[in-house]
Design an enzyme around this catalytic site. Sequence first.
Site, PDB file in Angstrom:
ATOM      1  N   TRP A 106       0.855  -1.188   0.000  1.00 39.05           N
ATOM      2  CA  TRP A 106       0.000   0.000   0.000  1.00 39.05           C
ATOM      3  C   TRP A 106       0.891   1.238   0.000  1.00 39.05           C
ATOM      4  O   TRP A 106       1.787   1.360   0.851  1.00 39.05           O
ATOM      5  CB  TRP A 106      -0.885  -0.044   1.240  1.00 39.05           C
ATOM      6  CG  TRP A 106      -1.840   1.086   1.412  1.00 39.05           C
ATOM      7  CD1 TRP A 106      -2.656   1.628   0.469  1.00 39.05           C
ATOM      8  CD2 TRP A 106      -2.103   1.804   2.628  1.00 39.05           C
ATOM      9  NE1 TRP A 106      -3.410   2.634   1.012  1.00 39.05           N
ATOM     10  CE2 TRP A 106      -3.091   2.764   2.346  1.00 39.05           C
ATOM     11  CE3 TRP A 106      -1.605   1.716   3.923  1.00 39.05           C
ATOM     12  CZ2 TRP A 106      -3.584   3.640   3.300  1.00 39.05           C
ATOM     13  CZ3 TRP A 106      -2.096   2.575   4.885  1.00 39.05           C
ATOM     14  CH2 TRP A 106      -3.071   3.537   4.564  1.00 39.05           C
ATOM     15  N   ASP A 165      -0.697  -5.760   8.943  1.00 42.96           N
ATOM     16  CA  ASP A 165      -1.721  -4.787   8.595  1.00 42.96           C
ATOM     17  C   ASP A 165      -2.958  -5.579   8.192  1.00 42.96           C
ATOM     18  O   ASP A 165      -2.973  -6.252   7.161  1.00 42.96           O
ATOM     19  CB  ASP A 165      -1.245  -3.899   7.440  1.00 42.96           C
ATOM     20  CG  ASP A 165      -2.201  -2.741   7.157  1.00 42.96           C
ATOM     21  OD1 ASP A 165      -3.398  -2.853   7.500  1.00 42.96           O
ATOM     22  OD2 ASP A 165      -1.769  -1.728   6.589  1.00 42.96           O
ATOM     23  N   LYS A 201     -13.477  -0.926   6.294  1.00 42.40           N
ATOM     24  CA  LYS A 201     -14.075  -1.707   5.212  1.00 42.40           C
ATOM     25  C   LYS A 201     -15.128  -2.670   5.719  1.00 42.40           C
ATOM     26  O   LYS A 201     -16.259  -2.696   5.223  1.00 42.40           O
ATOM     27  CB  LYS A 201     -12.988  -2.475   4.448  1.00 42.40           C
ATOM     28  CG  LYS A 201     -12.187  -1.632   3.473  1.00 42.40           C
ATOM     29  CD  LYS A 201     -11.148  -0.798   4.171  1.00 42.40           C
ATOM     30  CE  LYS A 201     -10.295   0.005   3.188  1.00 42.40           C
ATOM     31  NZ  LYS A 201      -9.297   0.837   3.894  1.00 42.40           N
TER      32      LYS A 201
END
Length: 393
Positions: A127, A208, A243
Amino acid sequence: MLGNLKDQPADKILMLMASYREDPRDDKIDLGVGVYKDPDGNTPIMSAVKKAEERLLKSETTKSYTALSGDPAYAQAMRELVFGETGAADRVAAIATPGGTGAFRQGVDLIRMANPGATIWVSAPTWPNHLSILKTTGTPFVEYRYFDATTGGVDFDGMVADLNSAKEGDVVLLHGCCHNPTGANLTADQWHRVAEILLERKLVPMVDLAYQGFGDGLDDDAQGTRILAETQPELLVGASCSKNFGIYRERAGILFAIGDASDTKTVQGNLNHLNRQNYSFPPDHGPRIVTTILNDPQLRAEWQAELEEMRSGMLALRKHLADELRQRLNDDRFDFIARHRGMFSRLGVDADKVEAMRRDHGIYMVGDSRLNIAGLNARTVPILAEAIAKTCA
């Protein structure tokens, strides 16, 4: 003073969003921005979230600060969600953070406090904000091989070889599931092998976990993280609720630090100190929504059903796209899309082809060919497949 500032590089995804908005074509497709969308192109509020908020509105009696670490009930609920039965409470310190980004930043700062000489190993690719934060904080980092653009899978041999060159005390950043930006995940056997390497090399894993529930289900998506929790003496985990609860703007994240039980009190004190120095008290509304849902059996069941519908919908879109591409190209080169998990896949095509799809077909994806599967629907899948086939044949 302010005149000494220099312009910062523009965020590529935000630039892509701006270009999409300015494009007058009616058939354009936005596959760049990393948020979940339903078939109508909306990012809905989950019904369980709405009900939890209604309860909070009626029951809240104050907007005073929470503790520096956030609401303890949030930490407990999230610990059980992430670690299941493997997260021994006496080994776990935790702080609420502004989203998963805040958790990563606080984790990096904790590493710098505990071991200033540590290098953080990150997957190639990862990311982009991981790299941005590491550069901003001046934290040394090295990439390890991860994505094989030829197969669309994980270059596990390359990953193992690179991690075997890390020095004792270095930190290895791992995506818990639904790898961003590639969608290619480690298998359970590969997670176990990584755990062995971490122990052998005396490395510290940092996970993560931004998409738990978006890949193979809540428990399956946490499998790698739980393997590490069971096998490693120390572990950092940053989790996000943006999310899987659809509460992006509420910024609900958490950072866990797992170590020896005798160190937990000191670790917790240092985490609290980091919150105090960076933003004092963490946000509470999003975490309280999450806590309300996870601690109420009826709301939790409703949330999990909604989450499962989102997950299965993305899997169906993946299969649909892979099938459409196989039909048009008469080969299996993009079959890996169906094997990927989460919101993203990386097609493995060069930037010129990505630009050609934008220019000729109104397909907006990130320049490295990352596309947001959740930005598609049954109507747009064939349109995207046709654009890819015409551009990449």
